[in-house]
Design a protein around this motif. Structure first.
Motif, PDB file in Angstrom:
ATOM      1  N   VAL A 133       0.844  -1.205   0.000  1.00 43.69           N
ATOM      2  CA  VAL A 133       0.000   0.000   0.000  1.00 43.69           C
ATOM      3  C   VAL A 133       0.873   1.247   0.000  1.00 43.69           C
ATOM      4  N   ALA A 134       1.877   1.274   0.881  1.00 41.72           N
ATOM      5  CA  ALA A 134       2.743   2.447   1.001  1.00 41.72           C
ATOM      6  C   ALA A 134       3.511   2.714  -0.290  1.00 41.72           C
ATOM      7  N   ALA A 135       4.003   1.659  -0.928  1.00 40.82           N
ATOM      8  CA  ALA A 135       4.741   1.830  -2.179  1.00 40.82           C
ATOM      9  C   ALA A 135       3.818   2.326  -3.286  1.00 40.82           C
ATOM     10  N   ALA A 136       2.624   1.773  -3.368  1.00 43.72           N
ATOM     11  CA  ALA A 136       1.659   2.238  -4.371  1.00 43.72           C
ATOM     12  C   ALA A 136       1.296   3.698  -4.130  1.00 43.72           C
ATOM     13  N   LEU A 137       1.143   4.057  -2.873  1.00 44.07           N
ATOM     14  CA  LEU A 137       0.827   5.441  -2.517  1.00 44.07           C
ATOM     15  C   LEU A 137       1.982   6.366  -2.885  1.00 44.07           C
ATOM     16  N   ASN A 138       3.205   5.977  -2.539  1.00 43.80           N
ATOM     17  CA  ASN A 138       4.385   6.772  -2.895  1.00 43.80           C
ATOM     18  C   ASN A 138       4.456   6.955  -4.411  1.00 43.80           C
ATOM     19  N   TRP A 139       4.245   5.870  -5.138  1.00 49.39           N
ATOM     20  CA  TRP A 139       4.312   5.924  -6.604  1.00 49.39           C
ATOM     21  C   TRP A 139       3.280   6.901  -7.171  1.00 49.39           C
ATOM     22  N   ARG A 140       2.036   6.748  -6.723  1.00 48.86           N
ATOM     23  CA  ARG A 140       0.976   7.610  -7.253  1.00 48.86           C
ATOM     24  C   ARG A 140       1.176   9.070  -6.868  1.00 48.86           C
ATOM     25  N   ILE A 141       1.612   9.328  -5.675  1.00 47.00           N
ATOM     26  CA  ILE A 141       1.857  10.723  -5.264  1.00 47.00           C
ATOM     27  C   ILE A 141       2.977  11.315  -6.110  1.00 47.00           C
ATOM     28  N   TRP A 142       4.025  10.549  -6.329  1.00 41.60           N
ATOM     29  CA  TRP A 142       5.130  11.013  -7.170  1.00 41.60           C
ATOM     30  C   TRP A 142       4.636  11.267  -8.601  1.00 41.60           C
ATOM     31  N   ARG A 143       3.923  10.300  -9.137  1.00 34.80           N
ATOM     32  CA  ARG A 143       3.423  10.414 -10.510  1.00 34.80           C
ATOM     33  C   ARG A 143       2.459  11.588 -10.669  1.00 34.80           C
TER      34      ARG A 143
END
Length: 151
Positions: A133-143
């Motif tokens: 979840v945290a990695a997906a969240l980091n990815w989407r926030i970055w993107r």
């Protein structure tokens, strides 16, 4: 006693969340719809830190646990690093790199713990799930925030 040492290391990692709070910068970012409520983060991390400390204490005295404990040390170091990189320095891409490596280390740690003590391995599954979840969240926030000038 050994459990308390693992818990102390976990508390040091958790302290970065007190020092480097999300704050106004994070609140101003676009976040995906699957973003957990803010109140869930300390609950999840407290449970994860407790379970990982218990799991590490279970395998600590077992012969052949050197790799497992080295992986535990690596994950707590990476875990400690992510918060100041993402929230402190606002480096979303670097945060993504840290969390990707952390995910791989926790996966390896989970497999290694499982081979030594099945219950210890099971105790790490919530950590692995939360990191997804945290990695997906980091990815989407970055993107989704590349145009804000944040890296």
């Amino acid at each position: 006693m050994i459990f308390l040492l693992f818990l102390l290391a976990s508390a040091a990692a958790a302290a970065t969340g007190v020092i480097f709070k999300p704050g106004a910068w994070y609140e101003g970012l676009r976040k995906p719809g699957f973003t957990p409520p803010n109140r869930l983060f300390p609950i999840a991390w407290t449970a994860i830190y407790l379970l990982s400390a218990i799991a590490a204490a279970r395998v600590a005295g077992v012969p052949g646990s050197d790799l497992a404990l080295a992986l535990w040390a690596a994950q707590i170091a990476l875990n400690t690093l992510w918060t100041p990189v993402f929230f402190g320095a606002h480096l979303m891409a670097a945060g993504m790199a840290v969390i990707a490596i952390l995910w791989l280390v926790v996966l390896a740690m989970t497999v290694t713990f499982w081979r030594i003590d099945v219950l210890a391995g099971v105790m790490l599954l919530p950590y692995l799930a939360w990191l997804c979840v945290a990695a997906a969240l980091n990815w989407r926030i970055w993107r989704d925030n590349r145009t804000t000038g944040a890296a």
